[in-house]
Design an enzyme around this catalytic site. Structure first.
Site, PDB file in Angstrom:
ATOM      1  CE  LYS A 242      -3.785  -2.422   2.347  1.00  0.00           C
ATOM      2  NZ  LYS A 242      -4.572  -2.637   3.570  1.00  0.00           N
TER       3      LYS A 242
ATOM      4  CD  GLN B 197      -3.439  -4.480   6.581  1.00  0.00           C
ATOM      5  OE1 GLN B 197      -3.600  -3.400   6.015  1.00  0.00           O
ATOM      6  NE2 GLN B 197      -3.859  -5.609   6.039  1.00  0.00           N
TER       7      GLN B 197
ATOM      8  CG  ASP C  47      -9.121   0.040   5.539  1.00  0.00           C
ATOM      9  OD1 ASP C  47      -9.007  -0.360   4.367  1.00  0.00           O
ATOM     10  OD2 ASP C  47      -8.302  -0.205   6.437  1.00  0.00           O
TER      11      ASP C  47
HETATM   12  N1  GUN Z   1      -6.873  -6.874   6.517  1.00  0.00           N
HETATM   13  C1  GUN Z   1      -7.267  -7.543   5.408  1.00  0.00           C
HETATM   14  N2  GUN Z   1      -7.759  -6.687   4.490  1.00  0.00           N
HETATM   15  C2  GUN Z   1      -7.677  -5.453   5.032  1.00  0.00           C
HETATM   16  C3  GUN Z   1      -8.019  -4.159   4.561  1.00  0.00           C
HETATM   17  O1  GUN Z   1      -8.525  -3.949   3.462  1.00  0.00           O
HETATM   18  N3  GUN Z   1      -7.755  -3.135   5.422  1.00  0.00           N
HETATM   19  C4  GUN Z   1      -7.215  -3.328   6.643  1.00  0.00           C
HETATM   20  N4  GUN Z   1      -7.027  -2.261   7.422  1.00  0.00           N
HETATM   21  N5  GUN Z   1      -6.894  -4.514   7.118  1.00  0.00           N
HETATM   22  C5  GUN Z   1      -7.115  -5.575   6.300  1.00  0.00           C
END
Ligand code: GUN
Length: 291
Positions: free
Chosen positions: A52, A96, A119
């Site tokens: 990311k 995350q 998110d």
């Molecule tokens: N864990 C798995 N997918 C995601 C996501 O899209 N965002 C976040 N913050 N954690 C994740």
């Protein structure tokens, strides 16, 4: 049969965003800024967060990685969230998941400023999404919608069967597919681990979205001829022939299912890259709201 090329489509989106950022910079404006909070040392989480951050840099966004120890207390993590909420240089941030067991994920998500919640996990954003109001839509559902849109796949009146009801994929994508939007207006069936006669249901689907995290679960006999198949799975399966010792496996038995599908996403190179691109789109939205 058409392979829905998430990798190429994501590249297109990044190119479009990069051009927007360049024109901002030419006008003397600062670029969007995403922060990502990583707690502990979960292997896949490290990989995702690093990807990311790398994506941001590639298109000219600023990005900050906040790397915190697994032993951090919930209180200290809440303080960090508060700090990011109040940092005017940061347009949006993510925490995350998964978080270590001693931390209540719901508490952390609820503490994020909804206007910075790129998110789309905050209950306010989830609720606004369900009401079809402007909101942050979580990255995987948004990526899927964007992919269907860019391939001009008709969804109106189609029977869409979603396998999985997670908060971040199955539930939101089933809501989005049913809403009155360009990608939407489908008749949606949500299925999950307690569903009986799953095969009879998936066989009726014009569109199947598999989001259960069970490698190669969706077999050819479960799919109707001509169906659109979207594979959200990204499990790591041991594979000694790979340098890393594993390969990425989707929820769909791709080699067989592709013989019946009209359109299908590969793994890797399908939904995964679209998820990453959707986060960049959401970050641009956060930047635009703030201005
Ligand atoms: N864990 C798995 N997918 C995601 C996501 O899209 N965002 C976040 N913050 N954690 C994740």
């Amino acid at each position: 049969m058409t392979i829905l090329d998430g990798k190429g489509t994501a590249q297109e989106i990044r190119k479009e965003l990069k051009e927007k950022v360049e024109s901002l910079k030419n006008n003397g404006e600062r670029p969007p800024h995403l922060a990502a909070v990583l707690v502990g040392d979960d292997g896949p989480s490290h990989t995702y967060v690093n990807a990311k951050v790398k994506d941001c840099r590639q298109i000219g966004y600023e990005s900050t990685l906040v790397d915190l120890p697994a032993t951090i207390s919930e209180k200290d993590l809440l303080d960090k969230v508060d700090q990011l909420n109040n940092d005017d240089n940061i347009d949006g941030f993510i925490v995350q998941l998964p978080l270590p067991d001693h931390i209540d994920e719901n508490e952390i998500i609820a503490a994020i400023n909804p206007n910075k919640d790129v998110d789309g996990f905050h209950p306010e954003n989830f609720g606004r999404m369900a009401l079809n109001l402007p909101s942050f839509i979580s990255a995987t559902p948004r990526g899927i919608v964007e992919l269907l849109d860019r391939y001009d796949i008709e969804t109106e009146g189609k029977h869409c069967v979603v396998i999985g009801r997670s908060n971040i994929v199955g539930t939101p994508i089933s809501i989005l597919m049913s809403r009155n939007n360009k990608v939407g207006n489908a008749t949606v069936t949500v299925t999950h681990s307690r569903t009986k006669n799953l095969k009879e249901i998936t066989q009726q689907a014009d569109i199947v979205i598999a989001a259960i995290g069970n490698p190669y679960f969706l077999k050819a006999e479960m799919v109707k001829e001509g169906a659109v198949v979207i594979d959200v799975g990204m499990s790591r399966v041991e594979d000694a022939s790979k340098k890393r010792g594993y390969r990425l496996a989707g929820d769909v038995d791709f080699d067989k299912v592709k013989e019946k599908a009209s359109h299908i996403t590969p793994v890797p190179g399908g939904v995964g890259p679209m998820t990453r691109a959707a986060l960049l789109l959401n970050t641009f939205r956060a930047y635009s709201i703030k201005k």
